[in-house]
Write a protein that holds these residues in place. Structure first.
Motif, PDB file in Angstrom:
ATOM      1  N   UNK A  77      76.946  97.943  -8.295  1.00 15.85           N
ATOM      2  CA  UNK A  77      77.912  98.758  -7.745  1.00 15.85           C
ATOM      3  C   UNK A  77      78.350  99.944  -8.696  1.00 15.85           C
ATOM      4  N   UNK A  78      77.706  99.933  -9.634  1.00 13.18           N
ATOM      5  CA  UNK A  78      77.896 101.452 -10.441  1.00 13.18           C
ATOM      6  C   UNK A  78      76.901 102.300 -10.232  1.00 13.18           C
ATOM      7  N   UNK A  79      75.463 101.808 -10.205  1.00 13.34           N
ATOM      8  CA  UNK A  79      74.468 102.999 -10.129  1.00 13.34           C
ATOM      9  C   UNK A  79      73.881 102.830  -8.755  1.00 13.34           C
ATOM     10  N   UNK A  80      74.173 101.794  -7.719  1.00  9.74           N
ATOM     11  CA  UNK A  80      73.578 101.615  -6.432  1.00  9.74           C
ATOM     12  C   UNK A  80      72.229 101.108  -6.522  1.00  9.74           C
ATOM     13  N   UNK A  81      71.553 100.741  -7.514  1.00  8.99           N
ATOM     14  CA  UNK A  81      70.333  99.910  -7.740  1.00  8.99           C
ATOM     15  C   UNK A  81      70.321  98.870  -6.981  1.00  8.99           C
ATOM     16  N   UNK A  82      69.015  98.671  -6.054  1.00  8.92           N
ATOM     17  CA  UNK A  82      68.983  97.476  -5.295  1.00  8.92           C
ATOM     18  C   UNK A  82      67.560  96.817  -5.908  1.00  8.92           C
ATOM     19  N   UNK A  83      67.766  95.421  -5.921  1.00  8.83           N
ATOM     20  CA  UNK A  83      66.525  94.639  -6.265  1.00  8.83           C
ATOM     21  C   UNK A  83      66.498  93.245  -5.419  1.00  8.83           C
ATOM     22  N   UNK A  84      65.326  93.028  -4.964  1.00  6.74           N
ATOM     23  CA  UNK A  84      65.168  91.734  -4.126  1.00  6.74           C
ATOM     24  C   UNK A  84      65.350  90.521  -4.842  1.00  6.74           C
ATOM     25  N   UNK A  85      66.097  89.523  -4.575  1.00  3.98           N
ATOM     26  CA  UNK A  85      65.945  88.495  -5.322  1.00  3.98           C
ATOM     27  C   UNK A  85      64.667  87.702  -5.423  1.00  3.98           C
ATOM     28  N   UNK A  86      64.453  87.569  -6.750  1.00  2.00           N
ATOM     29  CA  UNK A  86      63.222  86.969  -6.876  1.00  2.00           C
ATOM     30  C   UNK A  86      62.768  85.649  -6.385  1.00  2.00           C
TER      31      UNK A  86
END
Length: 118
Positions: free
Chosen positions: A36-45
């Motif tokens: 929520x800070x930098x809006x980075x998204x990452x798929x759950x491993x």
């Protein structure tokens, strides 16, 4: 479920998101960490391999599909989001096994509390 963001170090939380594949197919309910800070998204491993298999199977012009139809992990997450009041003991125990594999102590504590209340 949460983990530290690799970009800014803040906590990332899991959200079920819609992703678009090849500008044709929308895949709903894909578990993704979001900062929520930098809006980075990452798929759950834990769902990467399942998602790869779905992408290989889905016709190019499919339209919209739900990843929960292909992923037991996602199906349990989706069910937990919308109807935890309807969970039976077996459902909570299934969720406990899944979350144990993620080593998420906060979520495990919530599940244990729910099991005690049954």
């Amino acid at each position: 479920m949460e983990k530290a963001c690799g970009h800014c170090g803040h906590l990332m939380h899991v959200h079920l998101r819609k992703i678009v594949y090849m500008n044709h197919t929308e895949i709903e309910h894909v578990p993704v960490y979001r900062c929520s800070c930098c809006e980075h998204h990452e798929l759950v491993e834990q769902v990467k391999e399942e998602l790869k298999q779905v992408l290989l199977q889905v016709p190019r012009e499919q339209g919209t599909i739900s990843f929960a139809d292909y992923s037991p992990f996602t199906r349990m997450m989706l069910r937990a989001c919308y109807c935890t009041a309807d969970f039976q003991v077996d459902d909570w125990l299934d969720m406990y096994l899944l979350v144990s594999s993620l080593h998420d102590s906060v979520w495990l504590g919530e599940i244990e509390q729910a099991l005690r209340e049954l």
